[in-house]
Design an enzyme around this catalytic site. Structure first.
Site, short mmCIF file in Angstrom:
data_model
loop_
_atom_site.label_atom_id
_atom_site.label_comp_id
_atom_site.label_asym_id
_atom_site.label_seq_id
_atom_site.Cartn_x
_atom_site.Cartn_y
_atom_site.Cartn_z
N GLY A 23 87.81 -22.43 44.37
CA GLY A 23 86.44 -22.92 44.31
C GLY A 23 85.37 -21.86 44.54
O GLY A 23 84.22 -22.20 44.86
N LYS A 102 93.58 -27.59 33.33
CA LYS A 102 94.02 -28.62 32.39
C LYS A 102 93.19 -28.56 31.11
O LYS A 102 92.02 -28.20 31.14
CB LYS A 102 93.84 -30.02 33.01
CG LYS A 102 94.62 -30.20 34.28
CD LYS A 102 96.07 -30.47 33.97
CE LYS A 102 96.91 -30.37 35.23
NZ LYS A 102 98.33 -30.25 34.96
N ILE A 104 90.98 -30.17 28.29
CA ILE A 104 90.03 -31.28 28.31
C ILE A 104 90.31 -32.16 27.09
O ILE A 104 90.35 -31.67 25.96
CB ILE A 104 88.58 -30.75 28.28
CG1 ILE A 104 88.34 -29.77 29.44
CG2 ILE A 104 87.57 -31.88 28.33
CD1 ILE A 104 88.40 -30.37 30.82
N ASN A 118 83.47 -22.77 30.23
CA ASN A 118 84.57 -22.28 31.06
C ASN A 118 84.32 -20.81 31.35
O ASN A 118 83.63 -20.13 30.58
CB ASN A 118 85.91 -22.44 30.32
CG ASN A 118 87.08 -21.96 31.17
OD1 ASN A 118 87.15 -22.22 32.37
ND2 ASN A 118 88.01 -21.25 30.55
N HIS A 120 86.45 -17.24 32.03
CA HIS A 120 87.79 -16.65 31.90
C HIS A 120 87.75 -15.22 32.45
O HIS A 120 86.80 -14.48 32.15
CB HIS A 120 88.21 -16.65 30.43
CG HIS A 120 89.61 -16.15 30.23
ND1 HIS A 120 90.72 -16.93 30.50
CD2 HIS A 120 90.09 -14.95 29.82
CE1 HIS A 120 91.80 -16.22 30.26
NE2 HIS A 120 91.47 -15.02 29.85
N ASP A 161 90.87 -21.36 25.84
CA ASP A 161 90.11 -20.11 25.68
C ASP A 161 89.67 -19.85 24.23
O ASP A 161 89.66 -18.71 23.77
CB ASP A 161 90.95 -18.90 26.16
CG ASP A 161 91.42 -19.08 27.59
OD1 ASP A 161 90.69 -19.71 28.36
OD2 ASP A 161 92.51 -18.59 27.92
N GLU A 190 82.25 -12.58 38.05
CA GLU A 190 82.14 -13.97 37.57
C GLU A 190 81.05 -14.73 38.33
O GLU A 190 80.32 -15.54 37.76
CB GLU A 190 83.47 -14.71 37.78
CG GLU A 190 84.60 -14.22 36.91
CD GLU A 190 85.90 -14.97 37.18
OE1 GLU A 190 85.86 -16.16 37.50
OE2 GLU A 190 86.97 -14.34 37.08
C1 GRF Z 1 88.55 -17.50 38.02
O1 GRF Z 1 89.13 -16.24 37.95
C2 GRF Z 1 88.20 -17.99 36.64
O2 GRF Z 1 87.90 -16.96 35.74
C3 GRF Z 1 89.46 -18.67 36.20
O3 GRF Z 1 89.97 -19.26 37.36
C4 GRF Z 1 89.52 -18.56 38.52
C5 GRF Z 1 88.86 -19.57 39.41
O4 GRF Z 1 88.55 -19.04 40.64
N1 GRF Z 1 89.22 -19.59 35.12
P1 GRF Z 1 87.77 -19.90 41.73
O5 GRF Z 1 88.57 -21.17 41.95
O6 GRF Z 1 86.40 -20.19 41.20
O7 GRF Z 1 87.75 -19.03 42.94
#
Ligand code: GRF
Length: 216
Positions: A23, A102, A104, A118, A120, A161, A190
């Protein structure tokens, strides 16, 4: 074409975050909302994992949080119905996947076409697709000896993706990097990239025409 009503654009978007794991992206988005970096607010958190830290973070921030697992619903249309009813109840404009593992279902992707994002942990289309999640991605990047990796925010459809890329941020691979070190560095990027992407949507700057993303 992206349809978000004018009131939502004026006030900021109602976000639903879907998460399965730690999270940290959810926390970064909540923080960006609190500090005024974005006007949008997380108003709903859903996790398929009852132990996800995303549910705890939601509760700490007094955000309605639901454990909703497809496994507990039969037939699958019952899951879609429940999820769609929550999206309606909380007037969700944008669905944010943050570590949600999962697929969607089409009932959701159709209703929220071009309104599901999303993130990635690589520069798609490289190192994406089935099996490319978590530490696997960073192991594959190091194995390939690429000098650059990064993060991608993209639209979501029914294929892993696969949707159009909205934003990417590059991260350099450093000598001596391990998959874990790289994962940490990409994750930090991110946390900045996701709020930037949400800001583009809440400012009405994103136009999707066919298979092209245009920034107004
Ligand atoms: C992240 O690395 C994101 O890119 C991927 O899952 C991870 C989630 O991390 N899809 P978090 O649960 O937000 O810490």
């Amino acid at each position: 074409m992206l349809k978000i009503n004018k009131i939502s654009l004026a006030l900021g978007l109602n976000l639903c975050v879907l998460a399965s794991g730690s999270g940290s992206n959810l926390k970064a988005i909540i923080k960006a909302g609190k500090s005024g970096i974005i006007r949008s607010k997380v108003v709903l958190v859903v996790s398929n994992n009852s132990a996800s830290k995303a549910l705890t973070a939601a509760k700490q921030n007094k955000i309605p949080a639901y454990h909703l697992s497809q496994k507990l619903f039969s037939p699958q249309t019952e899951f879609d119905k429940k999820f769609l009813s929550l999206l309606k109840k909380y007037k969700i404009d944008l669905i944010i996947l943050a570590g949600y593992l999962k697929i969607i279902n089409p009932a959701i992707t159709k209703k929220y076409k071009n309104r599901i994002l999303n993130i990635h942990p690589a520069l798609l289309p490289e190192f994406g697709g089935k099996g490319m999640y978590g530490i696997n991605v960073h192991e594959a990047v190091l194995k390939s000896r690429k000098e650059l990796t990064g993060a991608t925010v993209h639209l979501v459809d029914e294929v892993y993706d696969n949707g159009l890329v909205i934003l990417q941020k590059e991260v350099k691979v450093k000598p001596g990097d391990t998959p874990e070190l790289l994962q940490k560095r990409v994750l930090r990027s991110e946390h900045k990239l996701y709020p930037e992407a949400i800001k583009l949507f809440e400012s009405g700057k994103v136009l999707i025409k066919g298979n092209k993303v245009i920034f107004k």
